[in-house]
Design an enzyme around this catalytic site. Structure first.
Site: not given
Ligand code: GLV
Length: 314
Positions: A229, A277
């Site tokens: 994160r 991401h």
């Molecule tokens: C992706 O970032 C998740 O938390 O599954």
């Protein structure tokens, strides 16, 4: 009559339809209904819902909700938006996601190990220049976070001959990995690693874990991969460490603001690789099978799946 399960998600429509199909196929005895299509009676009677980045206002419209099953592995956004809701929160723990993440850790570790950013840059300058290649066994990779994802990534890296150490909250042993815990342990991992891979959940303990002080403890020329994160690291301090060439390169898949704003300097920084991401995607089929299993057990026996430990934050 089929049990109606509300699906509460702030996702784009195509994505939502894909999920409704996959979840429906995995739970043929239930009806998975997008929240906006649920009736007042559905909302009043339902005890559980399947969620993906849910709007808390939608959840509040289901007063008898006992538990929610998230399709995400990270639940920090739910915990932040639903403080003290009393809801039992289940996060996705999918071995397929761990495999996918381990593959990404291996791919981007090899990208750094084999100097791909540098050779790409040399190509743009038509520059023919070979650099020495250390053995994989001479490269130490430090993994921050040794949960299911971190352990699987460590294993993949070891199979590839890298030297692997790691840092975790508990310090529990992991086969073949030098495991450290606590603040001195973090320092030990930072100072010996050529590549640091962040795989910790975002909690009160890990927010801002890596800042100027920690980057300066990393080896000169070391690199960083953040697949966890954004707020786990201080982005300005990272930019400073790259600008002054203390750190060599950062592969960033997560950011404190997502999508990464077009104005961010990180898009254009030659020592940063920006990814949108994508490192550990949720697979609809395997995730739906896991949710289906948990739901079936609850319907048959009333047993709740393992939930998030609120004091630990994941
Ligand atoms: C992706 O970032 C998740 O938390 O599954």
């Amino acid at each position: 009559m089929k049990t109606v399960i509300p699906f509460v998600a702030r996702t784009v429509e195509g994505d939502q339809l894909g999920w409704l199909d996959a979840l429906g196929a995995a739970m043929p005895d239930c009806e998975i209904r997008a929240f906006e299509n649920t009736s007042t009676a559905d909302r009043l009677s339902c005890k559980f819902a399947i969620v993906a980045d849910p709007d808390p206002a939608d959840l509040a419209k289901m007063p008898n909700l006992v538990w929610i099953h998230s399709l995400w592995a990270g639940v920090e956004h739910i915990l932040a938006q639903l403080p003290a809701s009393g809801l039992h929160i289940v996060r996705l723990q999918d071995p397929q996601m761990a495999k996918s993440m381990a593959e990404a850790v291996l791919a981007w570790s090899l990208y750094l190990h084999r100097g791909m950013p540098l050779y790409r840059e040399q190509q743009t300058n038509s520059e023919w220049l070979a650099h020495d290649l250390p053995l994989a066994s001479e490269r130490t990779i430090g993994i921050l976070g040794l949960g299911n994802l971190g352990k699987m990534a460590a294993h993949r890296l070891q199979q590839q001959d890298f030297d692997v150490c790691g840092w975790s909250r508990s310090g529990s042993p992991v086969e073949g990995v030098r495991v450290y815990a606590g603040t001195p342990g973090l320092d030990a991992v930072l100072t010996q690693s050529d590549i640091i891979v962040i795989l910790t959940p975002l909690t009160d303990q890990t927010r801002g874990l890596l800042g100027q002080a920690q980057f300066s403890r990393m080896k000169k020329g070391a690199s960083l991969i953040n697949f966890a994160r954004g707020p786990i690291l201080d982005e300005d301090a990272l930019l400073d460490s790259l600008d002054c060439a203390h750190l060599d390169h950062a592969v960033l898949d997560v950011f404190s603001t997502e999508p990464l704003p077009r104005t961010s300097r990180m898009w254009r920084h030659k020592n940063i690789t920006v990814l949108p991401h994508i490192s550990g995607p949720t697979n609809r089929m395997t995730a739906s099978a896991i949710v289906a299993d948990n739901v079936a057990r609850y319907i048959e026996t009333g047993e709740l799946p393992e939930g998030v430990n609120l004091s630990r934050g994941y």
